[in-house]
Enzyme design. Sequence first.
Site, PDB file in Angstrom:
ATOM      1  N   SER A 124       0.803  -1.166   0.009  1.00 44.25           N
ATOM      2  CA  SER A 124       0.067   0.062   0.088  1.00 44.25           C
ATOM      3  C   SER A 124       0.853   1.249   0.000  1.00 44.25           C
ATOM      4  O   SER A 124       2.113   1.108   0.547  1.00 44.25           O
ATOM      5  CB  SER A 124      -0.934  -0.126   1.253  1.00 44.25           C
ATOM      6  OG  SER A 124      -1.435   1.227   1.528  1.00 44.25           O
ATOM      7  N   TYR A 149      -1.862  -0.779  11.028  1.00 45.33           N
ATOM      8  CA  TYR A 149      -2.214  -1.540   9.640  1.00 45.33           C
ATOM      9  C   TYR A 149      -0.969  -1.347   8.763  1.00 45.33           C
ATOM     10  O   TYR A 149      -0.262  -2.146   8.046  1.00 45.33           O
ATOM     11  CB  TYR A 149      -3.402  -1.089   8.994  1.00 45.33           C
ATOM     12  CG  TYR A 149      -3.430  -1.124   7.310  1.00 45.33           C
ATOM     13  CD1 TYR A 149      -3.750  -2.421   7.023  1.00 45.33           C
ATOM     14  CD2 TYR A 149      -3.418  -0.120   6.616  1.00 45.33           C
ATOM     15  CE1 TYR A 149      -3.859  -2.854   5.612  1.00 45.33           C
ATOM     16  CE2 TYR A 149      -3.276  -0.441   5.407  1.00 45.33           C
ATOM     17  CZ  TYR A 149      -3.685  -1.662   4.750  1.00 45.33           C
ATOM     18  OH  TYR A 149      -3.980  -1.864   3.422  1.00 45.33           O
ATOM     19  N   LYS A 153       2.117  -3.776   6.662  1.00 39.75           N
ATOM     20  CA  LYS A 153       2.363  -3.806   5.092  1.00 39.75           C
ATOM     21  C   LYS A 153       3.876  -3.589   5.201  1.00 39.75           C
ATOM     22  O   LYS A 153       4.666  -4.245   4.254  1.00 39.75           O
ATOM     23  CB  LYS A 153       1.703  -2.800   4.421  1.00 39.75           C
ATOM     24  CG  LYS A 153       0.009  -2.970   4.283  1.00 39.75           C
ATOM     25  CD  LYS A 153      -0.143  -4.241   3.407  1.00 39.75           C
ATOM     26  CE  LYS A 153      -1.439  -4.655   3.532  1.00 39.75           C
ATOM     27  NZ  LYS A 153      -1.799  -5.856   3.034  1.00 39.75           N
TER      28      LYS A 153
HETATM   29  P1  NAD Z   1     -10.825  -7.037   1.428  1.00 42.29           P
HETATM   30  O1  NAD Z   1     -10.925  -7.063   3.046  1.00 42.29           O
HETATM   31  O2  NAD Z   1     -12.129  -6.836   0.842  1.00 42.29           O
HETATM   32  O3  NAD Z   1     -10.134  -8.570   1.029  1.00 42.29           O
HETATM   33  C1  NAD Z   1      -9.624  -9.270   1.886  1.00 42.29           C
HETATM   34  C2  NAD Z   1      -9.975 -10.527   1.992  1.00 42.29           C
HETATM   35  O4  NAD Z   1      -9.025 -11.383   2.787  1.00 42.29           O
HETATM   36  C3  NAD Z   1     -11.043 -10.728   2.473  1.00 42.29           C
HETATM   37  O5  NAD Z   1     -12.229 -11.558   1.718  1.00 42.29           O
HETATM   38  C4  NAD Z   1     -11.249 -11.429   3.959  1.00 42.29           C
HETATM   39  O6  NAD Z   1     -11.982 -12.250   4.328  1.00 42.29           O
HETATM   40  C5  NAD Z   1      -9.617 -12.062   3.517  1.00 42.29           C
HETATM   41  N1  NAD Z   1      -8.775 -12.462   4.800  1.00 42.29           N
HETATM   42  C6  NAD Z   1      -8.451 -11.870   5.627  1.00 42.29           C
HETATM   43  N2  NAD Z   1      -7.509 -12.258   6.586  1.00 42.29           N
HETATM   44  C7  NAD Z   1      -7.423 -13.666   6.239  1.00 42.29           C
HETATM   45  C8  NAD Z   1      -7.034 -14.807   6.499  1.00 42.29           C
HETATM   46  N3  NAD Z   1      -6.163 -14.887   7.780  1.00 42.29           N
HETATM   47  N4  NAD Z   1      -7.067 -16.035   5.744  1.00 42.29           N
HETATM   48  C9  NAD Z   1      -7.857 -16.045   4.958  1.00 42.29           C
HETATM   49  N5  NAD Z   1      -8.542 -15.016   4.434  1.00 42.29           N
HETATM   50  C10 NAD Z   1      -8.355 -13.922   5.088  1.00 42.29           C
HETATM   51  O7  NAD Z   1      -9.754  -6.114   1.092  1.00 42.29           O
HETATM   52  P2  NAD Z   1      -9.239  -5.455  -0.454  1.00 42.29           P
HETATM   53  O8  NAD Z   1      -9.560  -4.114  -0.344  1.00 42.29           O
HETATM   54  O9  NAD Z   1      -9.706  -6.457  -1.375  1.00 42.29           O
HETATM   55  O10 NAD Z   1      -7.651  -5.463  -0.160  1.00 42.29           O
HETATM   56  C11 NAD Z   1      -6.933  -6.621  -0.434  1.00 42.29           C
HETATM   57  C12 NAD Z   1      -5.564  -6.471  -0.052  1.00 42.29           C
HETATM   58  O11 NAD Z   1      -4.981  -5.229  -0.515  1.00 42.29           O
HETATM   59  C13 NAD Z   1      -5.447  -6.432   1.632  1.00 42.29           C
HETATM   60  O12 NAD Z   1      -4.201  -7.015   1.751  1.00 42.29           O
HETATM   61  C14 NAD Z   1      -5.105  -4.649   1.737  1.00 42.29           C
HETATM   62  O13 NAD Z   1      -4.702  -4.415   2.962  1.00 42.29           O
HETATM   63  C15 NAD Z   1      -4.629  -4.328   0.378  1.00 42.29           C
HETATM   64  N6  NAD Z   1      -4.626  -2.959   0.059  1.00 42.29           N
HETATM   65  C16 NAD Z   1      -6.166  -2.532  -0.177  1.00 42.29           C
HETATM   66  C17 NAD Z   1      -6.184  -1.181  -0.200  1.00 42.29           C
HETATM   67  C18 NAD Z   1      -7.665  -0.653  -0.488  1.00 42.29           C
HETATM   68  O14 NAD Z   1      -7.741   0.654  -0.468  1.00 42.29           O
HETATM   69  N7  NAD Z   1      -8.713  -1.480  -0.693  1.00 42.29           N
HETATM   70  C19 NAD Z   1      -5.114  -0.299  -0.693  1.00 42.29           C
HETATM   71  C20 NAD Z   1      -3.973  -0.808  -0.275  1.00 42.29           C
HETATM   72  C21 NAD Z   1      -3.555  -2.208  -0.132  1.00 42.29           C
HETATM   73  C1  UD1 Z   2      -6.904   5.516   3.616  1.00 38.98           C
HETATM   74  C2  UD1 Z   2      -6.054   4.766   4.726  1.00 38.98           C
HETATM   75  C3  UD1 Z   2      -4.710   4.320   4.070  1.00 38.98           C
HETATM   76  C4  UD1 Z   2      -4.916   3.331   3.247  1.00 38.98           C
HETATM   77  C5  UD1 Z   2      -5.929   3.868   2.087  1.00 38.98           C
HETATM   78  C6  UD1 Z   2      -6.433   2.949   0.698  1.00 38.98           C
HETATM   79  C7  UD1 Z   2      -6.508   6.279   6.644  1.00 38.98           C
HETATM   80  C8  UD1 Z   2      -6.178   7.145   7.679  1.00 38.98           C
HETATM   81  N1  UD1 Z   2      -5.551   5.893   5.750  1.00 38.98           N
HETATM   82  O1  UD1 Z   2      -6.103   6.282   2.843  1.00 38.98           O
HETATM   83  O2  UD1 Z   2      -4.091   3.609   5.196  1.00 38.98           O
HETATM   84  O3  UD1 Z   2      -3.776   2.681   2.467  1.00 38.98           O
HETATM   85  O4  UD1 Z   2      -7.079   4.592   2.754  1.00 38.98           O
HETATM   86  O5  UD1 Z   2      -7.030   1.976   1.261  1.00 38.98           O
HETATM   87  O6  UD1 Z   2      -7.510   5.621   6.777  1.00 38.98           O
HETATM   88  N2  UD1 Z   2     -12.280  11.617   3.320  1.00 38.98           N
HETATM   89  C9  UD1 Z   2     -13.229  12.520   3.511  1.00 38.98           C
HETATM   90  N3  UD1 Z   2     -14.632  11.987   3.941  1.00 38.98           N
HETATM   91  C10 UD1 Z   2     -14.662  10.502   4.401  1.00 38.98           C
HETATM   92  C11 UD1 Z   2     -13.505   9.575   4.099  1.00 38.98           C
HETATM   93  C12 UD1 Z   2     -12.296  10.124   3.506  1.00 38.98           C
HETATM   94  O7  UD1 Z   2     -13.139  13.563   3.246  1.00 38.98           O
HETATM   95  O8  UD1 Z   2     -15.646  10.112   4.940  1.00 38.98           O
HETATM   96  C13 UD1 Z   2     -11.231  12.122   2.445  1.00 38.98           C
HETATM   97  C14 UD1 Z   2      -9.858  11.911   3.358  1.00 38.98           C
HETATM   98  O9  UD1 Z   2      -9.494  12.964   4.219  1.00 38.98           O
HETATM   99  C15 UD1 Z   2      -8.815  11.641   2.092  1.00 38.98           C
HETATM  100  C16 UD1 Z   2      -9.565  11.192   0.808  1.00 38.98           C
HETATM  101  O10 UD1 Z   2     -10.810  11.469   1.586  1.00 38.98           O
HETATM  102  O11 UD1 Z   2      -8.363  13.089   1.923  1.00 38.98           O
HETATM  103  C17 UD1 Z   2      -9.432   9.805   0.756  1.00 38.98           C
HETATM  104  O12 UD1 Z   2      -9.513   9.194   2.008  1.00 38.98           O
HETATM  105  P1  UD1 Z   2      -9.903   7.463   1.887  1.00 38.98           P
HETATM  106  O13 UD1 Z   2     -10.322   7.030   1.137  1.00 38.98           O
HETATM  107  O14 UD1 Z   2      -9.726   7.138   3.491  1.00 38.98           O
HETATM  108  O15 UD1 Z   2      -7.995   7.165   1.833  1.00 38.98           O
HETATM  109  P2  UD1 Z   2      -6.743   7.660   2.391  1.00 38.98           P
HETATM  110  O16 UD1 Z   2      -6.761   8.592   3.179  1.00 38.98           O
HETATM  111  O17 UD1 Z   2      -5.940   7.790   1.074  1.00 38.98           O
END
Ligand code: NAD
Ligand code: UD1
Length: 339
Positions: A124, A149, A153
């Site tokens: 991330s 969190y 990562k």
């Molecule tokens: P998500 O929660 O929708 O998907 C994660 C999945 O992993 C879920 O289905 C959950 O049930 C499963 N899981 C968690 N722990 C587990 C375990 N111990 N064994 C088996 N299954 C398990 O999240 P996502 O948004 O799809 O994200 C996927 C990955 O990408 C995560 O590692 C997350 O941290 C990373 N990531 C997500 C974002 C984002 O904004 N969505 C941004 C950066 C990184």
């Molecule tokens: C968040 C996480 C980050 C993660 C990323 C992608 C936090 C502090 N950080 O970051 O660790 O990697 O998501 O999953 O949660 N905002 C609003 N109103 C809301 C929600 C968000 O104004 O209800 C604003 C925030 O201030 C920011 C932008 O929208 O400026 C995006 O927010 P968000 O979607 O939470 O993503 P990140 O802040 O990038």
Amino acid sequence: MAIFVTGGAGYIGSHTVIELIKSGYDVVVADNFSNSKREAVKRVKELAGKDFSLYEIDVCNGKALDKIFTIHDIECVIHFAGLKAVGESVKKPLEYYKNNLNSTIALSNTMIRHGVNKIIFSSSATVYCPDNKMPLTEDSLTGGCTNPYGWTKYMCEQILTDVVNAGSGFTAVMLRYFNPIGAHESGKIGEDPQDIPNNIMPYIAQTAVGRREFLKIFGDDYDTADGTGVRDYLHVVDLAEGHVAAVKYAAQSSGGVDIINLGTGNGVSVLELVTAFEDATGVKIPREVVSRRPGDIAICYAATDKAKNLLGWETKKTLKEACADTWRWQKNNPGGYGL
Ligand code: NAD
Ligand code: UD1
């Protein structure tokens, strides 16, 4: 040969499984459904027009992993499984360290036992230090994370780097995602937060569908053009295609660590995002400016050259498409995947 997808029932995993199958790969999925529903996998199978093996296991469980690696001929692992709620990680740090680190360790050990040496890891942009210059390149400073969190990562990247450096022959591709939004264009799968959404896009979508009263804008006094926070929002299907590109890249690699940003390279403010959503959908989003969210930075967006050069990947979909696709998913599934 198959791609083993942990967390394949989740938001990014479900979209990635579809793109992998579209590209001709066989997949095997494992998930413990701690943050997802079986229904998502059912719909993925319908959309992909193909069945695949699904295992309900905890990826921290090495014995359960061993069984899967014995049954299936795995060529590469994509490790999505993990807990991802920033606020929850502050309240329950040990759960986050235990789940996110132990799953990565158990998976790496199983891979070594079974001679599988390609892993794509979900990292991330949160691993970057808050005070870097923009855009963030893969060489920008990391660490100084503001929550457990983010540290998980950071630590998993280090664990996988050390496994590579120990001479395991591993190829570890760490993909640092920026802000994934959007949904599959069918409107059948999408993001389904189990609680009040932490991220902005699902909050906007739930406000549009009437599940939330109004959007709280976290601060309009940042040093940005309109005062609201700026982020790099990429369509989840583009992100899924980035994983297919990473699998192809890893297949040719003779080993090593590659860290690659996946983003659009463009910064979009909160107000611009809300306007894009309203324009794409015709739905007004009630909003109110409130104080800044602790830990937020003003601006965060990716340098994308490395992804283009190494993976031949760049985003294709527009912000408008991401908004329209999010809305189609939310409108057709106001309660997400349901019970
Ligand atoms: P998500 O929660 O929708 O998907 C994660 C999945 O992993 C879920 O289905 C959950 O049930 C499963 N899981 C968690 N722990 C587990 C375990 N111990 N064994 C088996 N299954 C398990 O999240 P996502 O948004 O799809 O994200 C996927 C990955 O990408 C995560 O590692 C997350 O941290 C990373 N990531 C997500 C974002 C984002 O904004 N969505 C941004 C950066 C990184
Ligand atoms: C968040 C996480 C980050 C993660 C990323 C992608 C936090 C502090 N950080 O970051 O660790 O990697 O998501 O999953 O949660 N905002 C609003 N109103 C809301 C929600 C968000 O104004 O209800 C604003 C925030 O201030 C920011 C932008 O929208 O400026 C995006 O927010 P968000 O979607 O939470 O993503 P990140 O802040 O990038």
